[in-house]
Scaffold this motif. Sequence first.
Motif, PDB file in Angstrom:
ATOM      1  N   LYS A 170       0.797  -1.222   0.000  1.00  0.00           N
ATOM      2  CA  LYS A 170       0.000   0.000   0.000  1.00  0.00           C
ATOM      3  C   LYS A 170       0.834   1.278   0.000  1.00  0.00           C
ATOM      4  O   LYS A 170       0.286   2.368  -0.155  1.00  0.00           O
ATOM      5  CB  LYS A 170      -0.925   0.016   1.227  1.00  0.00           C
ATOM      6  CG  LYS A 170      -1.855  -1.187   1.324  1.00  0.00           C
ATOM      7  CD  LYS A 170      -2.804  -1.253   0.140  1.00  0.00           C
ATOM      8  CE  LYS A 170      -3.741  -2.455   0.283  1.00  0.00           C
ATOM      9  NZ  LYS A 170      -4.656  -2.568  -0.879  1.00  0.00           N
ATOM     10  N   LYS A 201     -15.353  -2.877   7.545  1.00  0.00           N
ATOM     11  CA  LYS A 201     -14.370  -3.944   7.360  1.00  0.00           C
ATOM     12  C   LYS A 201     -14.921  -5.103   6.543  1.00  0.00           C
ATOM     13  O   LYS A 201     -14.202  -5.730   5.759  1.00  0.00           O
ATOM     14  CB  LYS A 201     -13.900  -4.442   8.726  1.00  0.00           C
ATOM     15  CG  LYS A 201     -12.733  -5.407   8.655  1.00  0.00           C
ATOM     16  CD  LYS A 201     -12.283  -5.820  10.031  1.00  0.00           C
ATOM     17  CE  LYS A 201     -13.366  -6.577  10.761  1.00  0.00           C
ATOM     18  NZ  LYS A 201     -12.900  -7.100  12.064  1.00  0.00           N
ATOM     19  N   TYR A 221      -6.358   0.122   6.650  1.00  0.00           N
ATOM     20  CA  TYR A 221      -5.779   0.371   7.963  1.00  0.00           C
ATOM     21  C   TYR A 221      -5.105  -0.899   8.462  1.00  0.00           C
ATOM     22  O   TYR A 221      -5.391  -2.010   7.995  1.00  0.00           O
ATOM     23  CB  TYR A 221      -6.847   0.812   8.969  1.00  0.00           C
ATOM     24  CG  TYR A 221      -7.739  -0.328   9.425  1.00  0.00           C
ATOM     25  CD1 TYR A 221      -7.427  -1.078  10.557  1.00  0.00           C
ATOM     26  CD2 TYR A 221      -8.873  -0.671   8.707  1.00  0.00           C
ATOM     27  CE1 TYR A 221      -8.219  -2.139  10.954  1.00  0.00           C
ATOM     28  CE2 TYR A 221      -9.674  -1.723   9.096  1.00  0.00           C
ATOM     29  CZ  TYR A 221      -9.342  -2.459  10.222  1.00  0.00           C
ATOM     30  OH  TYR A 221     -10.124  -3.515  10.603  1.00  0.00           O
ATOM     31  N   TYR A 222      -4.217  -0.737   9.402  1.00  0.00           N
ATOM     32  CA  TYR A 222      -3.606  -1.877  10.092  1.00  0.00           C
ATOM     33  C   TYR A 222      -3.650  -1.574  11.576  1.00  0.00           C
ATOM     34  O   TYR A 222      -3.107  -0.559  12.023  1.00  0.00           O
ATOM     35  CB  TYR A 222      -2.161  -2.088   9.639  1.00  0.00           C
ATOM     36  CG  TYR A 222      -1.451  -3.197  10.389  1.00  0.00           C
ATOM     37  CD1 TYR A 222      -1.578  -4.520   9.992  1.00  0.00           C
ATOM     38  CD2 TYR A 222      -0.662  -2.919  11.506  1.00  0.00           C
ATOM     39  CE1 TYR A 222      -0.934  -5.539  10.678  1.00  0.00           C
ATOM     40  CE2 TYR A 222      -0.012  -3.932  12.196  1.00  0.00           C
ATOM     41  CZ  TYR A 222      -0.156  -5.237  11.779  1.00  0.00           C
ATOM     42  OH  TYR A 222       0.475  -6.241  12.468  1.00  0.00           O
ATOM     43  N   CYS A 272      -3.122  -2.922  15.606  1.00  0.00           N
ATOM     44  CA  CYS A 272      -2.441  -3.888  16.465  1.00  0.00           C
ATOM     45  C   CYS A 272      -2.777  -3.565  17.919  1.00  0.00           C
ATOM     46  O   CYS A 272      -2.526  -2.451  18.381  1.00  0.00           O
ATOM     47  CB  CYS A 272      -0.936  -3.826  16.236  1.00  0.00           C
ATOM     48  SG  CYS A 272       0.029  -4.897  17.320  1.00  0.00           S
ATOM     49  N   GLN A 303      -4.165  -9.454  15.052  1.00  0.00           N
ATOM     50  CA  GLN A 303      -3.410  -8.388  14.409  1.00  0.00           C
ATOM     51  C   GLN A 303      -3.920  -8.354  12.978  1.00  0.00           C
ATOM     52  O   GLN A 303      -3.524  -9.149  12.136  1.00  0.00           O
ATOM     53  CB  GLN A 303      -1.909  -8.674  14.442  1.00  0.00           C
ATOM     54  CG  GLN A 303      -1.309  -8.500  15.806  1.00  0.00           C
ATOM     55  CD  GLN A 303       0.200  -8.543  15.764  1.00  0.00           C
ATOM     56  OE1 GLN A 303       0.781  -8.951  14.778  1.00  0.00           O
ATOM     57  NE2 GLN A 303       0.836  -8.120  16.830  1.00  0.00           N
ATOM     58  N   GLU A 304      -4.831  -7.421  12.723  1.00  0.00           N
ATOM     59  CA  GLU A 304      -5.608  -7.492  11.496  1.00  0.00           C
ATOM     60  C   GLU A 304      -5.155  -6.481  10.458  1.00  0.00           C
ATOM     61  O   GLU A 304      -4.715  -5.386  10.778  1.00  0.00           O
ATOM     62  CB  GLU A 304      -7.085  -7.267  11.810  1.00  0.00           C
ATOM     63  CG  GLU A 304      -7.319  -6.010  12.625  1.00  0.00           C
ATOM     64  CD  GLU A 304      -8.780  -5.767  12.844  1.00  0.00           C
ATOM     65  OE1 GLU A 304      -9.562  -6.037  11.928  1.00  0.00           O
ATOM     66  OE2 GLU A 304      -9.138  -5.289  13.916  1.00  0.00           O
ATOM     67  N   LEU A 305      -5.283  -6.875   9.220  1.00  0.00           N
ATOM     68  CA  LEU A 305      -5.001  -6.002   8.088  1.00  0.00           C
ATOM     69  C   LEU A 305      -6.242  -5.938   7.228  1.00  0.00           C
ATOM     70  O   LEU A 305      -6.729  -6.957   6.750  1.00  0.00           O
ATOM     71  CB  LEU A 305      -3.827  -6.543   7.263  1.00  0.00           C
ATOM     72  CG  LEU A 305      -3.485  -5.760   5.994  1.00  0.00           C
ATOM     73  CD1 LEU A 305      -3.011  -4.367   6.359  1.00  0.00           C
ATOM     74  CD2 LEU A 305      -2.449  -6.492   5.179  1.00  0.00           C
ATOM     75  N   SER A 306      -6.796  -4.747   7.069  1.00  0.00           N
ATOM     76  CA  SER A 306      -7.991  -4.616   6.241  1.00  0.00           C
ATOM     77  C   SER A 306      -7.614  -4.766   4.775  1.00  0.00           C
ATOM     78  O   SER A 306      -6.538  -4.367   4.348  1.00  0.00           O
ATOM     79  CB  SER A 306      -8.642  -3.249   6.480  1.00  0.00           C
ATOM     80  OG  SER A 306      -7.765  -2.214   6.120  1.00  0.00           O
TER      81      SER A 306
END
Length: 293
Positions: free
Chosen positions: A4, A51, A67-68, A70, A289-292
């Motif tokens: 990104k 999301k 967005y990321y 944590c 720990q998510e990554l959209s």
Amino acid sequence: MFDKGLLNFYITINPTDVYNPIVKFLAGSEIDIDDMLLNKSFLSTILRFDKSKGTAVEGILGHVKVYYGCVESQGQGTLHCHMMVWLEGGHDPNEIKQHIMEAKDTNFCDQLLAFLDDTISNDIPSEPDPDILVPLMVHHLCSVHGVFPISNEEDPWATTVHQNDLHHLVKACQTHKHNLLCFKFDLDESHYCGSSYIDDETGEICLHCLNGMVNNFNSSMWEAVHCNMDIKFIGLGAPAKTILYYIMDYITKSQLQAHLSKFDPADDEIAIRAKELIRKSAHAMISHQELSV
């Protein structure tokens, strides 16, 4: 970042210890741990990012592209969130440099500074009327959620109450005090800048700083979360490099080993609930720990 590009904003949300949902859970309240860890309300209401669909309408920062987030535990066991945000149409440092240094685009510079001044604050708002009481003057400021009605240009009293509330919030939650165990070098009383400007030689963006001991905050976000926060714009020059170095160093730090206790038939109900909470939180923090996308 490889996919990104460089982010536009780096946000930290740091809830209070006393009114943290984990404390309430241990006290017997029914708390949705998953909702707390994923910051669903923050994403859908403040950033306006869906999301499930991977889309966004215009939120406080604009249209969020990705967005990321944590979530991690502090030394005392309470949770806080670090979030990197990319915006639709957001410029990376190279594009900003091209507009500022090469094209000498004054219109771009003026619009960028106006956007940042509207988004990031670091001063204690004035207290228009000390005699007007707001809820946080009676109760713990993190246990109440703003004042109603909200600020209204047609209602001077509502505007005054709202300003009083914001004054006490910033003074209590965002103002740093140095002590022997903690010293933040980026917060200093000598730091002052009356108005934002862009250095003609380096292209460095210098945001207004009216109080060197107040941490950056976005007033709308902050009134929603009612706790300590930080927000930084990734622009150009040495400050941007420093922030990126901090982020990369932070997210690549080694993980601590987790030792989860086993079931003990001698445990009472409270001990079982506490162990179950720790187990759920540990597993959720590792897996969420998510990554959209």
